[in-house]
Write a protein that holds these residues in place. Structure first.
Motif, PDB file in Angstrom:
ATOM      1  N   ARG A  58       0.846  -1.194   0.000  1.00 24.26           N
ATOM      2  CA  ARG A  58       0.000   0.000   0.000  1.00 24.26           C
ATOM      3  C   ARG A  58       0.874   1.235   0.000  1.00 24.26           C
ATOM      4  O   ARG A  58       2.042   1.182   0.400  1.00 24.26           O
ATOM      5  N   THR A  59       0.317   2.315  -0.476  1.00 22.62           N
ATOM      6  CA  THR A  59       1.056   3.576  -0.475  1.00 22.62           C
ATOM      7  C   THR A  59       0.856   4.300   0.853  1.00 22.62           C
ATOM      8  O   THR A  59      -0.154   4.122   1.532  1.00 22.62           O
ATOM      9  N   ALA A  60       1.859   5.095   1.195  1.00 28.30           N
ATOM     10  CA  ALA A  60       1.790   5.889   2.420  1.00 28.30           C
ATOM     11  C   ALA A  60       2.565   7.191   2.195  1.00 28.30           C
ATOM     12  O   ALA A  60       3.576   7.202   1.496  1.00 28.30           O
ATOM     13  N   PRO A  61       2.103   8.297   2.789  1.00 27.22           N
ATOM     14  CA  PRO A  61       2.851   9.548   2.670  1.00 27.22           C
ATOM     15  C   PRO A  61       4.060   9.527   3.607  1.00 27.22           C
ATOM     16  O   PRO A  61       3.975   9.077   4.746  1.00 27.22           O
ATOM     17  N   ALA A  62       5.185   9.981   3.095  1.00 21.28           N
ATOM     18  CA  ALA A  62       6.409  10.046   3.895  1.00 21.28           C
ATOM     19  C   ALA A  62       6.972  11.463   3.811  1.00 21.28           C
ATOM     20  O   ALA A  62       6.923  12.103   2.762  1.00 21.28           O
ATOM     21  N   VAL A  63       7.521  11.930   4.930  1.00 26.98           N
ATOM     22  CA  VAL A  63       8.046  13.294   5.017  1.00 26.98           C
ATOM     23  C   VAL A  63       9.568  13.254   4.955  1.00 26.98           C
ATOM     24  O   VAL A  63      10.211  12.479   5.676  1.00 26.98           O
ATOM     25  N   LEU A  64      10.150  14.085   4.096  1.00 28.15           N
ATOM     26  CA  LEU A  64      11.600  14.175   3.999  1.00 28.15           C
ATOM     27  C   LEU A  64      12.160  14.823   5.261  1.00 28.15           C
ATOM     28  O   LEU A  64      11.629  15.835   5.738  1.00 28.15           O
ATOM     29  N   VAL A  65      13.228  14.264   5.801  1.00 29.27           N
ATOM     30  CA  VAL A  65      13.869  14.836   6.979  1.00 29.27           C
ATOM     31  C   VAL A  65      15.207  15.484   6.615  1.00 29.27           C
ATOM     32  O   VAL A  65      15.955  15.903   7.501  1.00 29.27           O
ATOM     33  N   GLU A  66      15.515  15.550   5.319  1.00 30.93           N
ATOM     34  CA  GLU A  66      16.717  16.225   4.837  1.00 30.93           C
ATOM     35  C   GLU A  66      16.453  16.755   3.437  1.00 30.93           C
ATOM     36  O   GLU A  66      15.542  16.297   2.752  1.00 30.93           O
ATOM     37  N   ASP A  67      17.245  17.723   3.028  1.00 35.56           N
ATOM     38  CA  ASP A  67      17.126  18.240   1.671  1.00 35.56           C
ATOM     39  C   ASP A  67      17.651  17.205   0.678  1.00 35.56           C
ATOM     40  O   ASP A  67      18.668  16.556   0.928  1.00 35.56           O
TER      41      ASP A  67
ATOM     42  N   ASP B 252       4.589  -2.590   3.311  1.00 32.46           N
ATOM     43  CA  ASP B 252       3.836  -3.836   3.459  1.00 32.46           C
ATOM     44  C   ASP B 252       2.875  -3.716   4.626  1.00 32.46           C
ATOM     45  O   ASP B 252       2.691  -2.630   5.200  1.00 32.46           O
ATOM     46  N   ASP B 253       2.251  -4.831   5.019  1.00 34.10           N
ATOM     47  CA  ASP B 253       1.265  -4.808   6.096  1.00 34.10           C
ATOM     48  C   ASP B 253       1.862  -4.370   7.422  1.00 34.10           C
ATOM     49  O   ASP B 253       1.154  -3.829   8.277  1.00 34.10           O
ATOM     50  N   ALA B 254       3.179  -4.619   7.605  1.00 28.04           N
ATOM     51  CA  ALA B 254       3.832  -4.247   8.856  1.00 28.04           C
ATOM     52  C   ALA B 254       4.389  -2.828   8.813  1.00 28.04           C
ATOM     53  O   ALA B 254       4.969  -2.374   9.799  1.00 28.04           O
ATOM     54  N   GLY B 255       4.242  -2.139   7.695  1.00 35.17           N
ATOM     55  CA  GLY B 255       4.732  -0.777   7.609  1.00 35.17           C
ATOM     56  C   GLY B 255       6.164  -0.666   7.119  1.00 35.17           C
ATOM     57  O   GLY B 255       6.734   0.426   7.132  1.00 35.17           O
ATOM     58  N   ARG B 256       6.764  -1.775   6.682  1.00 30.64           N
ATOM     59  CA  ARG B 256       8.129  -1.737   6.166  1.00 30.64           C
ATOM     60  C   ARG B 256       8.137  -1.273   4.716  1.00 30.64           C
ATOM     61  O   ARG B 256       7.225  -1.586   3.957  1.00 30.64           O
TER      62      ARG B 256
ATOM     63  N   THR C 141       4.291   6.865   8.910  1.00 32.76           N
ATOM     64  CA  THR C 141       3.560   6.204   9.993  1.00 32.76           C
ATOM     65  C   THR C 141       3.072   4.842   9.528  1.00 32.76           C
ATOM     66  O   THR C 141       2.428   4.729   8.470  1.00 32.76           O
ATOM     67  N   ALA C 142       3.410   3.798  10.296  1.00 31.48           N
ATOM     68  CA  ALA C 142       2.979   2.434   9.979  1.00 31.48           C
ATOM     69  C   ALA C 142       1.490   2.276  10.263  1.00 31.48           C
ATOM     70  O   ALA C 142       0.892   3.100  10.965  1.00 31.48           O
TER      71      ALA C 142
END
Length: 201
Positions: free
Chosen positions: A68-77, A131-135, A103-104
């Motif tokens: 599944r897709t999930a939004p991820a935030v960049l923590v560096e440029d 995946d289902d576990a958030g990896r 967030t998983a």
């Protein structure tokens, strides 16, 4: 019209199947072996190819169902991150690997690396696959890519199976031919003295 002078001997098709005084038992066995090899190549190749294509299709479907897709935030440029590997044709798409957080499904925070545009800044949002576990996982093939992988897997196994059957049939055939040659040699040793006596008599 008569037969053209210098023409080669007439080829007799399926002579191994026809009853004639020159046909040996090994000739008939070889004929059945060739037919069995042809049929087994077609049948086994088709069965294994279809089975493999079905297995690959189910595997890819499971991957799509578990991803599944999930939004991820960049923590560096992105400008400070490592560039993505160069593709097989020697080119790159300019994307880079950056540290991200997401967030998983169970609500826990996760961190890792994902691809982003070279101009993305810290705090930007990119889409990642998990995946289902958030990896983090790679994007599962779909559409034309999935069909291509399925077809190629089936064709590859079909060809490999056919080659194995042909090689096996060729090995058995070479043993038959070796045995037939030994039989000819043994019979010639019995006939040769009488034949030489007739020729010199």
């Amino acid at each position: 019209m008569g037969r053209t002078r210098g023409a080669g001997p007439r080829r007799v098709w399926l002579w191994r199947w026809r009853s004639n005084p020159l046909r040996r038992r090994s000739d008939l066995v070889e004929a059945w072996l060739l037919l069995a090899t042809l049929l087994l190549t077609l049948f086994a190749g088709a069965v294994t190819g279809l089975a493999t294509a079905g297995a690959v299709d189910r595997f890819l479907a499971e991957r799509r169902a578990q991803s599944r897709t999930a939004p991820a935030v960049l923590v560096e440029d992105a400008a400070d991150a490592s560039p993505s590997p160069v593709t097989e044709d020697g080119s790159g798409d300019g994307r880079v690997w950056v540290k991200v957080r997401w967030t998983a499904p169970d609500g826990t925070g996760r961190a890792g690396r994902a691809e982003a545009g070279p101009g993305d800044k810290a705090g930007s949002v990119v889409t990642v696959w998990t995946d289902d576990a958030g990896r983090l996982v790679s994007e599962p093939p779909s559409g034309a890519d999935a069909r291509f992988q399925t077809v190629m897997a089936g064709l590859t196994v079909t060809a490999a199976t056919g080659v194995m059957v042909v090689l096996g049939g060729g090995l058995v055939r070479s043993r038959i031919q070796q045995r037939r040659s030994k039989e000819w040699e043994a019979e010639w040793r019995l006939v040769e003295p009488a034949w030489r006596k007739r020729m010199t008599g």
